[in-house]
Design a protein around this motif. Structure first.
Motif, PDB file in Angstrom:
ATOM      1  N   VAL A 185     -13.983  15.467   8.914  1.00 61.47           N
ATOM      2  CA  VAL A 185     -13.045  14.638   9.668  1.00 61.47           C
ATOM      3  C   VAL A 185     -13.781  13.981  10.835  1.00 61.47           C
ATOM      4  CG1 VAL A 185     -10.982  14.641  11.118  1.00 61.47           C
ATOM      5  CG2 VAL A 185     -11.055  16.023   9.021  1.00 61.47           C
ATOM      6  N   ILE A 186     -13.688  12.670  10.940  1.00 59.50           N
ATOM      7  CA  ILE A 186     -14.245  11.915  12.060  1.00 59.50           C
ATOM      8  C   ILE A 186     -13.089  11.493  12.966  1.00 59.50           C
ATOM      9  CG2 ILE A 186     -15.528   9.865  12.757  1.00 59.50           C
ATOM     10  CD1 ILE A 186     -17.243  11.862  11.258  1.00 59.50           C
ATOM     11  N   PRO A 187     -13.063  11.933  14.225  1.00 61.59           N
ATOM     12  CA  PRO A 187     -11.956  11.566  15.117  1.00 61.59           C
ATOM     13  C   PRO A 187     -11.823  10.049  15.259  1.00 61.59           C
ATOM     14  CG  PRO A 187     -13.258  13.350  16.069  1.00 61.59           C
ATOM     15  CD  PRO A 187     -14.014  12.867  14.872  1.00 61.59           C
ATOM     16  N   ALA A 188     -10.584   9.570  15.191  1.00 58.95           N
ATOM     17  CA  ALA A 188     -10.241   8.154  15.407  1.00 58.95           C
ATOM     18  C   ALA A 188     -10.930   7.227  14.417  1.00 58.95           C
ATOM     19  CB  ALA A 188     -10.568   7.726  16.837  1.00 58.95           C
ATOM     20  N   ALA A 189     -11.251   7.729  13.207  1.00 62.65           N
ATOM     21  CA  ALA A 189     -11.956   6.912  12.218  1.00 62.65           C
ATOM     22  C   ALA A 189     -11.039   5.845  11.636  1.00 62.65           C
ATOM     23  CB  ALA A 189     -12.502   7.789  11.102  1.00 62.65           C
ATOM     24  N   ALA A 190     -11.586   4.638  11.500  1.00 53.94           N
ATOM     25  CA  ALA A 190     -10.894   3.573  10.776  1.00 53.94           C
ATOM     26  C   ALA A 190     -11.048   3.802   9.278  1.00 53.94           C
ATOM     27  CB  ALA A 190     -11.478   2.217  11.156  1.00 53.94           C
ATOM     28  N   SER A 191     -10.138   3.266   8.504  1.00 53.46           N
ATOM     29  CA  SER A 191     -10.303   3.151   7.057  1.00 53.46           C
ATOM     30  C   SER A 191     -10.761   1.733   6.755  1.00 53.46           C
ATOM     31  CB  SER A 191      -8.983   3.438   6.329  1.00 53.46           C
ATOM     32  OG  SER A 191      -8.579   4.779   6.520  1.00 53.46           O
ATOM     33  N   ALA A 192     -11.473   1.575   5.631  1.00 50.70           N
ATOM     34  CA  ALA A 192     -11.925   0.246   5.223  1.00 50.70           C
ATOM     35  C   ALA A 192     -11.124  -0.222   4.022  1.00 50.70           C
ATOM     36  CB  ALA A 192     -13.413   0.265   4.892  1.00 50.70           C
ATOM     37  N   TYR A 193     -10.909  -1.537   3.951  1.00 43.56           N
ATOM     38  CA  TYR A 193     -10.031  -2.108   2.935  1.00 43.56           C
ATOM     39  C   TYR A 193     -10.624  -3.392   2.367  1.00 43.56           C
ATOM     40  CZ  TYR A 193      -6.624   0.824   5.442  1.00 43.56           C
ATOM     41  OH  TYR A 193      -5.969   1.865   6.052  1.00 43.56           O
ATOM     42  N   GLN A 194     -10.168  -3.696   1.152  1.00 46.32           N
ATOM     43  CA  GLN A 194     -10.527  -4.953   0.505  1.00 46.32           C
ATOM     44  C   GLN A 194      -9.261  -5.595  -0.028  1.00 46.32           C
ATOM     45  OE1 GLN A 194     -13.028  -4.608  -2.986  1.00 46.32           O
ATOM     46  NE2 GLN A 194     -13.834  -6.656  -2.688  1.00 46.32           N
ATOM     47  N   ALA A 195      -9.159  -6.909   0.137  1.00 44.74           N
ATOM     48  CA  ALA A 195      -7.998  -7.625  -0.380  1.00 44.74           C
ATOM     49  C   ALA A 195      -8.130  -7.794  -1.888  1.00 44.74           C
ATOM     50  CB  ALA A 195      -7.883  -8.987   0.292  1.00 44.74           C
ATOM     51  N   THR A 196      -7.026  -7.597  -2.605  1.00 40.11           N
ATOM     52  CA  THR A 196      -6.984  -7.830  -4.048  1.00 40.11           C
ATOM     53  C   THR A 196      -5.802  -8.749  -4.339  1.00 40.11           C
ATOM     54  OG1 THR A 196      -5.473  -6.031  -4.633  1.00 40.11           O
ATOM     55  CG2 THR A 196      -7.798  -5.449  -4.328  1.00 40.11           C
ATOM     56  N   HIS A 197      -5.652  -9.081  -5.595  1.00 41.56           N
ATOM     57  CA  HIS A 197      -4.510  -9.918  -5.983  1.00 41.56           C
ATOM     58  C   HIS A 197      -3.179  -9.213  -5.747  1.00 41.56           C
ATOM     59  CE1 HIS A 197      -7.278 -12.792  -7.629  1.00 41.56           C
ATOM     60  NE2 HIS A 197      -7.743 -11.944  -8.533  1.00 41.56           N
ATOM     61  N   HIS A 198      -3.222  -7.876  -5.628  1.00 38.86           N
ATOM     62  CA  HIS A 198      -1.986  -7.104  -5.516  1.00 38.86           C
ATOM     63  C   HIS A 198      -1.819  -6.479  -4.133  1.00 38.86           C
ATOM     64  CE1 HIS A 198      -1.816  -7.612  -9.827  1.00 38.86           C
ATOM     65  NE2 HIS A 198      -3.000  -7.057  -9.946  1.00 38.86           N
ATOM     66  N   GLY A 199      -2.586  -6.929  -3.155  1.00 37.63           N
ATOM     67  CA  GLY A 199      -2.510  -6.360  -1.812  1.00 37.63           C
ATOM     68  C   GLY A 199      -3.837  -5.731  -1.424  1.00 37.63           C
ATOM     69  N   TRP A 200      -3.790  -4.837  -0.455  1.00 32.57           N
ATOM     70  CA  TRP A 200      -5.006  -4.206   0.049  1.00 32.57           C
ATOM     71  C   TRP A 200      -5.288  -2.912  -0.699  1.00 32.57           C
ATOM     72  CZ3 TRP A 200      -8.024  -6.771   3.383  1.00 32.57           C
ATOM     73  CH2 TRP A 200      -7.451  -7.821   4.102  1.00 32.57           C
ATOM     74  N   GLN A 201      -6.591  -2.596  -0.863  1.00 28.93           N
ATOM     75  CA  GLN A 201      -6.962  -1.309  -1.431  1.00 28.93           C
ATOM     76  C   GLN A 201      -8.089  -0.691  -0.615  1.00 28.93           C
ATOM     77  OE1 GLN A 201      -8.272  -1.965  -5.462  1.00 28.93           O
ATOM     78  NE2 GLN A 201     -10.385  -2.404  -4.852  1.00 28.93           N
ATOM     79  N   ASN A 209     -12.859  -4.681   7.319  1.00 24.97           N
ATOM     80  CA  ASN A 209     -12.316  -5.628   6.341  1.00 24.97           C
ATOM     81  C   ASN A 209     -13.474  -6.111   5.471  1.00 24.97           C
ATOM     82  OD1 ASN A 209     -11.359  -7.933   4.976  1.00 24.97           O
ATOM     83  ND2 ASN A 209      -9.977  -8.480   6.642  1.00 24.97           N
ATOM     84  N   ALA A 210     -13.457  -5.757   4.184  1.00 27.07           N
ATOM     85  CA  ALA A 210     -14.565  -6.115   3.307  1.00 27.07           C
ATOM     86  C   ALA A 210     -14.769  -7.617   3.191  1.00 27.07           C
ATOM     87  CB  ALA A 210     -14.352  -5.510   1.911  1.00 27.07           C
ATOM     88  N   GLY A 211     -13.740  -8.391   3.498  1.00 26.76           N
ATOM     89  CA  GLY A 211     -13.858  -9.838   3.444  1.00 26.76           C
ATOM     90  C   GLY A 211     -14.285 -10.476   4.747  1.00 26.76           C
ATOM     91  N   LEU A 212     -14.587  -9.673   5.754  1.00 25.71           N
ATOM     92  CA  LEU A 212     -14.964 -10.187   7.070  1.00 25.71           C
ATOM     93  C   LEU A 212     -16.281  -9.542   7.472  1.00 25.71           C
ATOM     94  CD1 LEU A 212     -14.082 -11.979   9.387  1.00 25.71           C
ATOM     95  CD2 LEU A 212     -12.745 -10.090  10.292  1.00 25.71           C
ATOM     96  N   SER A 213     -17.379 -10.270   7.271  1.00 27.44           N
ATOM     97  CA  SER A 213     -18.712  -9.703   7.414  1.00 27.44           C
ATOM     98  C   SER A 213     -19.186  -9.737   8.859  1.00 27.44           C
ATOM     99  CB  SER A 213     -19.706 -10.477   6.537  1.00 27.44           C
ATOM    100  OG  SER A 213     -20.995  -9.955   6.673  1.00 27.44           O
ATOM    101  N   ALA A 214     -19.635  -8.572   9.365  1.00 32.12           N
ATOM    102  CA  ALA A 214     -20.057  -8.468  10.761  1.00 32.12           C
ATOM    103  C   ALA A 214     -21.256  -9.352  11.063  1.00 32.12           C
ATOM    104  CB  ALA A 214     -20.386  -7.014  11.095  1.00 32.12           C
ATOM    105  N   ASP A 215     -22.189  -9.508  10.116  1.00 29.68           N
ATOM    106  CA  ASP A 215     -23.356 -10.339  10.404  1.00 29.68           C
ATOM    107  C   ASP A 215     -22.973 -11.815  10.549  1.00 29.68           C
ATOM    108  OD1 ASP A 215     -22.770 -10.316   7.705  1.00 29.68           O
ATOM    109  OD2 ASP A 215     -24.826 -10.134   7.026  1.00 29.68           O
ATOM    110  N   SER A 269      -5.744   1.472  10.516  1.00 31.48           N
ATOM    111  CA  SER A 269      -5.066   2.102   9.382  1.00 31.48           C
ATOM    112  C   SER A 269      -3.868   1.251   8.999  1.00 31.48           C
ATOM    113  CB  SER A 269      -4.609   3.516   9.729  1.00 31.48           C
ATOM    114  OG  SER A 269      -3.744   4.029   8.735  1.00 31.48           O
ATOM    115  N   LEU A 270      -3.906   0.696   7.792  1.00 27.78           N
ATOM    116  CA  LEU A 270      -2.765  -0.098   7.335  1.00 27.78           C
ATOM    117  C   LEU A 270      -1.570   0.796   7.049  1.00 27.78           C
ATOM    118  CD1 LEU A 270      -4.444  -2.627   4.867  1.00 27.78           C
ATOM    119  CD2 LEU A 270      -4.103  -2.824   7.331  1.00 27.78           C
ATOM    120  N   GLU A 271      -1.844   2.013   6.544  1.00 26.80           N
ATOM    121  CA  GLU A 271      -0.742   2.906   6.194  1.00 26.80           C
ATOM    122  C   GLU A 271       0.086   3.302   7.410  1.00 26.80           C
ATOM    123  OE1 GLU A 271      -4.022   3.801   3.185  1.00 26.80           O
ATOM    124  OE2 GLU A 271      -3.827   3.120   5.247  1.00 26.80           O
TER     125      GLU A 271
END
Length: 431
Positions: free
Chosen positions: A185-201, A300-306, A31-33
């Motif tokens: 609600v999923i316990p201990a769930a991560a949020s997913a993010y994508q980098a943009t020109h203005h930071g993470w979303q 991280n949408a920019g970091l592909s697991a495969d 969680s970035l927040e």
């Protein structure tokens, strides 16, 4: 002081060699927040990795004589119009049923529009013929939406409860859940993010599709699942559950596809696996005949697991004495894929520059599409969004994952065919 990447979304990784203790590595934030780091208990959405769970439940239902794999799916799904599709066809992506999410995208759905599994099943039930010849592979999430409905029909319970009772509970996968409602609600769930020109979303959208996806789990729980899967690998020359469902050529040469699993059947690298990409998350679950298990989960949408998995496997196979920890550290240092730029939306002035060629509909897909011409370019419109088409050859155009083929010149366009990767052969006719 933390490294820059410690402040970004990241990875949860696990390598487990047969007879050894598993090696784990966690990087970045769940969680970035809130500045919460990813750890062994962090749960990720693993997307299509869920298909192997759904397929296994189907095999158990067949073993318990609740259904037959060669049974017509329409016997269990009365709304299904394509009458010769079997349950096994759905499991192995040989039903020819188009991917309903691809069809829905033609209606111009935006990222935060809400739709349900039943909305997508309704699109599946509109289809009255196979999109590809019988026996051909067409990867479609709709197959697994229908399998989930079959399981709920024959068991008279939800997929979430069925999976917990038959698989997750017995295997000790207590952090694994099918999410059936976006508000759950999923316990201990991560949020997913994508980098943009203005930071993470944030990248999550309000959609849950149990069966083909929406499975939340941890690397430790997936390791328990892969251990169970490998225990059913009775012979190194026979893939898991191959006695029940044949593995046949898939959409990715030289891989095969069987019961919710891709397979590499080459003698020197025999393995089964599945990748998942869902709402900014990505996942990879890989097990080899030797017992080597590999799990990579990313928020991280920019970091592909495969891609990370391929790097780890390459290092481990090329350097058999390499410590798994070193392989994980190397892979975690891979450069991120740049975040996809947000496609600009057309302005009101755009429309004034276009010549209308017609509005078109298809009985297999929702909504309508419009064709326009501006200068020498052809454009396809979906509920206010516009794709500029790139000419490939006379009458054939490409854009954003599809091919459009006109039946006549653009001046007299009365119909065209749209071929999406997972929903080919859509005929649109001028209204």
């Amino acid at each position: 002081m933390k490294a820059a990447r410690d402040e970004e979304p990241g990875l949860s990784l696990l390598v487990h060699r047969s007879g050894e203790e598993p090696t784990l590595l966690h990087t970045g934030l769940a969680s970035l927040e809130h500045g919460l780091p990813i750890g062994p208990d962090t749960a990720f959405n693993v997307g299509s990795v869920a298909k192997q769970i759904t397929a296994h439940l189907i095999l158990l239902a067949a073993r318990d004589n609740l259904l037959r794999l060669d049974q017509r799916a329409a016997d269990l799904l009365p709304r299904l119009k394509i009458s010769d599709v079997t349950v096994a066809d759905l499991v192995t992506h040989r039903s020819g049923i188009r991917d309903a999410e691809s069809l829905l995208s033609l209606a111009g759905f935006r990222d935060l529009d809400h739709y349900t599994a039943d909305d997508l099943r309704t699109l599946a039930y509109r289809q009255d013929q196979r999109a590809v010849p019988e026996g051909h592979f067409l990867y479609s999430n709709t197959n697994y939406l229908l399998l989930a409905e079959i399981l709920e029909t024959v068991h008279r319970t939800t997929l979430r409860d069925l999976a917990r009772h038959r698989i997750f509970g017995p295997l000790g996968m207590h952090s694994t859940h099918f999410k059936a409602d976006p508000r759950q609600v999923i316990p201990a769930a991560a949020s997913a993010y994508q980098a943009t020109h203005h930071g993470w979303q944030h990248t999550e959208v309000p959609v849950t599709l149990p069966g083909p996806g929406t499975l939340w789990t941890t690397v430790g729980d997936l390791d328990r699942w892969l251990t169970h899967l490998h225990q059913h690998w009775r012979h190194p020359h026979q893939l898991p559950w191959q006695e029940a469902v044949d593995y046949e050529p898939s959409d990715h040469e030289p891989y095969l596809y069987g019961p919710g699993l891709y397979a590499d059947a080459r003698p020197d690298r025999t393995a089964v696996f599945h990748y998942g990409h869902e709402q900014g998350f990505s996942a990879a679950a890989h097990v080899e005949a030797s017992g080597l298990r590999m799990i990579v989960l990313s928020n991280n949408a920019g970091l592909s697991a495969d891609r990370v998995t391929a790097a780890i496997l390459r290092d481990l196979h090329q350097q058999p004495t390499l410590a798994p920890k070193e392989a994980l550290v190397r892979a975690a240092a891979l450069e991120r894929t740049p975040g996809a730029a947000v496609r600009p939306q057309p302005t009101l002035d755009d429309w004034s520059q276009h010549t209308e060629l017609g509005t078109f509909i298809c009985d297999q897909a929702p909504g309508s599409l419009r064709l326009t011409r501006s200068a020498d370019a052809l454009h396809l419109w979906r509920r206010g969004t516009r794709d500029q088409l790139t000419p490939l050859r006379p009458g054939v155009y490409a854009s954003n994952g599809y091919i459009l083929t006109l039946a006549s010149s653009t001046d007299q366009a009365d119909r065209f065919t749209l071929d999406l990767d997972r929903a080919p052969g859509l005929t649109y006719i001028r209204q």
